[in-house]
Design a protein around this motif. Structure first.
Motif, PDB file in Angstrom:
ATOM      1  N   ILE A   1       0.803  -1.216  -0.033  1.00 34.40           N
ATOM      2  CA  ILE A   1       0.310  -0.141   0.078  1.00 34.40           C
ATOM      3  C   ILE A   1       0.913   1.140   0.190  1.00 34.40           C
ATOM      4  O   ILE A   1       1.717   1.418   0.872  1.00 34.40           O
ATOM      5  CB  ILE A   1      -0.915  -0.050   1.424  1.00 34.40           C
ATOM      6  CG1 ILE A   1      -1.863  -1.084   1.193  1.00 34.40           C
ATOM      7  CG2 ILE A   1      -1.861   1.310   1.113  1.00 34.40           C
ATOM      8  CD1 ILE A   1      -2.488  -1.387   2.627  1.00 34.40           C
ATOM      9  N   LYS A   2       0.646   2.101  -0.878  1.00 35.80           N
ATOM     10  CA  LYS A   2       1.413   3.419  -0.935  1.00 35.80           C
ATOM     11  C   LYS A   2       0.413   4.530  -0.623  1.00 35.80           C
ATOM     12  O   LYS A   2      -0.563   4.645  -0.805  1.00 35.80           O
ATOM     13  CB  LYS A   2       1.702   3.593  -2.534  1.00 35.80           C
ATOM     14  CG  LYS A   2       2.307   5.084  -2.778  1.00 35.80           C
ATOM     15  CD  LYS A   2       3.668   5.281  -1.810  1.00 35.80           C
ATOM     16  CE  LYS A   2       4.257   6.799  -2.392  1.00 35.80           C
ATOM     17  NZ  LYS A   2       5.455   7.200  -1.595  1.00 35.80           N
TER      18      LYS A   2
ATOM     19  N   VAL B   1      -3.636   0.522   7.548  1.00 35.68           N
ATOM     20  CA  VAL B   1      -2.511   0.046   8.397  1.00 35.68           C
ATOM     21  C   VAL B   1      -2.849  -1.608   9.100  1.00 35.68           C
ATOM     22  O   VAL B   1      -2.236  -2.409   9.071  1.00 35.68           O
ATOM     23  CB  VAL B   1      -1.803   0.800   9.397  1.00 35.68           C
ATOM     24  CG1 VAL B   1      -0.500   0.224  10.069  1.00 35.68           C
ATOM     25  CG2 VAL B   1      -1.333   2.167   8.505  1.00 35.68           C
TER      26      VAL B   1
ATOM     27  N   ALA C   1      -2.680  -3.885   6.403  1.00 36.44           N
ATOM     28  CA  ALA C   1      -1.396  -4.392   5.846  1.00 36.44           C
ATOM     29  C   ALA C   1      -0.856  -5.365   7.420  1.00 36.44           C
ATOM     30  O   ALA C   1      -0.143  -6.201   7.044  1.00 36.44           O
ATOM     31  CB  ALA C   1      -0.389  -2.986   6.082  1.00 36.44           C
TER      32      ALA C   1
ATOM     33  N   VAL D   1       4.056  -0.749   3.633  1.00 37.53           N
ATOM     34  CA  VAL D   1       3.362   0.461   3.494  1.00 37.53           C
ATOM     35  C   VAL D   1       4.481   1.559   3.382  1.00 37.53           C
ATOM     36  O   VAL D   1       4.630   2.193   4.431  1.00 37.53           O
ATOM     37  CB  VAL D   1       2.356   0.840   4.604  1.00 37.53           C
ATOM     38  CG1 VAL D   1       1.375   2.082   4.151  1.00 37.53           C
ATOM     39  CG2 VAL D   1       1.513  -0.688   4.825  1.00 37.53           C
TER      40      VAL D   1
ATOM     41  N   ALA E   1       2.633  -4.846  10.314  1.00 35.51           N
ATOM     42  CA  ALA E   1       2.570  -3.967   9.133  1.00 35.51           C
ATOM     43  C   ALA E   1       4.116  -3.154   8.837  1.00 35.51           C
ATOM     44  O   ALA E   1       4.511  -2.844   9.940  1.00 35.51           O
ATOM     45  CB  ALA E   1       1.629  -2.779   9.287  1.00 35.51           C
TER      46      ALA E   1
END
Length: 275
Positions: A178-179, A198, A201, A208, A233
């Motif tokens: 995930i960006k 998050v 994640a 991330v 995460a």
């Protein structure tokens, strides 16, 4: 966070929410600000560059389109000569054609750069998209599928715009990270949607990457909180985490899931990070 992370700040120093912002209030209109510069616009190609004048001073320099491969290749060769057996993997690359800063890169150009550096692969995500990230995320997934395993696709989301639903769609389609870009999308890391992302994640043990360059409110305190609350995460503070580098190195060793990338151009900042 209640100890070292807060103690390093005086009352007059920047915190995770600054400039009189309320929690998770947009920093500015993201449509009027570019991703890579302090101030951006929709007509980046018309902005002055080095040697041009617009009647007032600018603190950022925009480089017109150029082939940087020949410039970087000698340095890549030096690194390989000085570190035998090194395997290069780039955790911060973009593709896209609509970034308001005028940045452009295609899948073919990215793959050519990786080949030039003899890199084993890269994480890849979208550039800034003013009209939303769903088509751009499609492009990233397609590019990854045509890269013979070199490109690891991440999806990019705007926490203000259906982030949870987009996350589920992209993860089902094969995205592997995930960006987040607090500056381009105008949010702080205590935004409820960020915490939800998050948490996803954490459940899936995903990386991330988070933009942590200059020109944004400090985000380190919230990054530390998220890393502590969601230990599975992998939070990656991009650009050497320079927005909080003066102190965050003190607590980072206690958070093995709080990481940094080196996508930054100032050697002094990188030396500070490494030290």
């Amino acid at each position: 966070v209640d100890g070292e992370a807060r103690d390093h700040l005086r009352d007059d120093q920047a915190r995770a929410v600054s400039f009189c912002l309320q929690a998770h209030e947009p920093v500015a209109d993201s449509g009027q600000r570019g991703e890579h510069h302090a101030i951006g616009d929709r007509n980046a190609a018309e902005r002055p560059v080095v040697g041009e004048s617009s009647g007032h001073r600018r603190f950022m320099v925009r480089i017109k389109a150029m082939d940087v491969g020949p410039l970087l290749k000698p340095w890549a060769e030096i690194v390989r000569a000085q570190v035998p057996g090194i395997e290069l993997f780039d955790v911060h690359t973009h593709i896209g054609q609509n970034d308001p800063d005028g940045m452009r890169q295609s899948r073919q150009e990215l793959l050519a750069a990786l080949e030039m550096a003899d890199a084993r692969g890269a994480f890849v995500f979208a550039m800034h998209e003013l009209d939303g990230y769903s088509p751009a995320n499609d492009t990233v997934l397609e590019a990854s599928g045509q890269s013979h395993g070199l490109l690891v696709p991440f999806f990019r989301v705007n926490p203000h715009d259906g982030a949870a639903a987009e996350a589920e769609r992209r993860l089902e389609a094969g995205a592997r990270g995930i960006k987040l870009h607090p500056r381009a999308e105008g949010f702080t890391l205590d935004h409820p949607a960020v915490r939800s992302l998050v948490a996803i994640a954490h459940e899936r043990k995903l990386p991330v990457p988070i933009h942590a360059g200059r020109g944004i409110p400090a985000l380190g305190l919230h990054a530390v909180e998220l890393a502590g609350d969601f230990p599975d995460a992998r939070l990656i503070l991009a650009h050497a985490g320079i927005c909080d580098l003066s102190w965050i190195w003190r607590v980072a060793p206690d958070l093995p899931n709080l990481l940094f990338d080196t996508a930054w151009w100032m050697p002094a900042d990188l030396f500070s990070l490494f030290s």
